[in-house]
Write a protein that holds these residues in place. Sequence first.
Motif, PDB file in Angstrom:
ATOM      1  N   ILE A 130       0.848  -1.177   0.000  1.00 58.81           N
ATOM      2  CA  ILE A 130       0.000   0.000   0.000  1.00 58.81           C
ATOM      3  C   ILE A 130       0.893   1.240   0.000  1.00 58.81           C
ATOM      4  N   ARG A 131       0.745   2.070  -1.043  1.00 66.19           N
ATOM      5  CA  ARG A 131       1.561   3.274  -1.141  1.00 66.19           C
ATOM      6  C   ARG A 131       1.021   4.395  -0.267  1.00 66.19           C
ATOM      7  N   HIS A 132      -0.287   4.407  -0.084  1.00 67.12           N
ATOM      8  CA  HIS A 132      -0.894   5.424   0.763  1.00 67.12           C
ATOM      9  C   HIS A 132      -2.259   4.936   1.217  1.00 67.12           C
ATOM     10  N   PHE A 133      -2.765   5.557   2.266  1.00 68.51           N
ATOM     11  CA  PHE A 133      -4.120   5.286   2.716  1.00 68.51           C
ATOM     12  C   PHE A 133      -5.078   6.221   1.990  1.00 68.51           C
ATOM     13  N   VAL A 134      -6.338   5.858   1.964  1.00 66.87           N
ATOM     14  CA  VAL A 134      -7.377   6.740   1.439  1.00 66.87           C
ATOM     15  C   VAL A 134      -8.123   7.314   2.639  1.00 66.87           C
ATOM     16  N   GLY A 135      -7.939   8.610   2.882  1.00 61.81           N
ATOM     17  CA  GLY A 135      -8.469   9.228   4.084  1.00 61.81           C
ATOM     18  C   GLY A 135      -7.515   9.040   5.253  1.00 61.81           C
ATOM     19  N   VAL A 136      -7.725   9.815   6.294  1.00 62.00           N
ATOM     20  CA  VAL A 136      -6.877   9.724   7.486  1.00 62.00           C
ATOM     21  C   VAL A 136      -7.215   8.429   8.241  1.00 62.00           C
ATOM     22  N   PRO A 137      -6.221   7.580   8.538  1.00 59.68           N
ATOM     23  CA  PRO A 137      -6.490   6.350   9.300  1.00 59.68           C
ATOM     24  C   PRO A 137      -7.096   6.660  10.668  1.00 59.68           C
ATOM     25  N   ALA A 138      -7.846   5.706  11.201  1.00 59.83           N
ATOM     26  CA  ALA A 138      -8.541   5.926  12.468  1.00 59.83           C
ATOM     27  C   ALA A 138      -7.595   6.307  13.620  1.00 59.83           C
ATOM     28  N   PRO A 139      -6.460   5.628  13.822  1.00 54.56           N
ATOM     29  CA  PRO A 139      -5.575   6.051  14.926  1.00 54.56           C
ATOM     30  C   PRO A 139      -5.059   7.471  14.753  1.00 54.56           C
ATOM     31  N   ALA A 140      -4.686   7.836  13.517  1.00 53.55           N
ATOM     32  CA  ALA A 140      -4.221   9.208  13.265  1.00 53.55           C
ATOM     33  C   ALA A 140      -5.370  10.196  13.455  1.00 53.55           C
ATOM     34  N   GLY A 141      -6.589   9.794  13.057  1.00 50.78           N
ATOM     35  CA  GLY A 141      -7.746  10.651  13.277  1.00 50.78           C
ATOM     36  C   GLY A 141      -8.005  10.893  14.750  1.00 50.78           C
ATOM     37  N   ALA A 142      -7.788   9.864  15.562  1.00 55.77           N
ATOM     38  CA  ALA A 142      -7.951  10.019  17.014  1.00 55.77           C
ATOM     39  C   ALA A 142      -6.935  11.007  17.562  1.00 55.77           C
TER      40      ALA A 142
END
Length: 242
Positions: A130-142
């Motif tokens: 995976i080169r990147h996530f789509v949207g901010v990941p849940a832990p980073a969002g927290a």
Amino acid sequence: MQRDSLSLVQLVPNVVTILGMCAGLSAIRYTFAERFELAAGLIILAAILDGLDGLLARKLNAASSFGAELDSFADFVSFGVAPGILVYGYALDGLTAGFGWVFVLIFAVCGCLRLARFNLSRATPEGGMIRHFVGVPAPAGAMLGLLPVYLGLAGWIDAAALAIPVALYLGGVGLLMISRLPTPSLKAIRIARRHAIWVLVGASAFVGLLFLHTWVTLVVADLVYLAVLAGLTLRRSFPRKS
């Protein structure tokens, strides 16, 4: 063929996942007791454990569908529910007509949708790293959602006096989680061997600052991440012309 017994080692990642969920649930409990520093610390602990459980599952060859689903449920508790309740208890409880709670719900629902979308993408892999996530990941969002709490605990703002901006910010972070914005994946970042030593030194410095000046360090980390997201947004909106 399903085996009748499991090695104890294979259960270690799931135990770590459950410990992370317990940390998130305990953060809710300590929010009710108005022990906000401890509650924030427990959510950070849950994020650390969330990073460890996947690593352990890969290293111990103990990955399973059960573990993946358990991890998703634990993430919703620790990064979808607990941060919103902490922000509400710390800054939004004084808003009239339940206005602040609406944005807590938005944040939690967006976290749930983000995890559901991630589960679907995991179930239908396209191959390769995976080169990147789509949207901010849940832990980073927290971690981003808790920025007003970090600012308050650092003594920089009175979050309760800025309740409406805090509520809008929390809702905005929720929308970032379900956005289509490509966000960086640490797994895809490659470091030249000659630079690896500086990464280790930087990580050591970050951990040291985290112990010495916890809330200020977390504020700076959040602001750096927001700056990265802003840069990616501008890059996507105004691509370079060849």
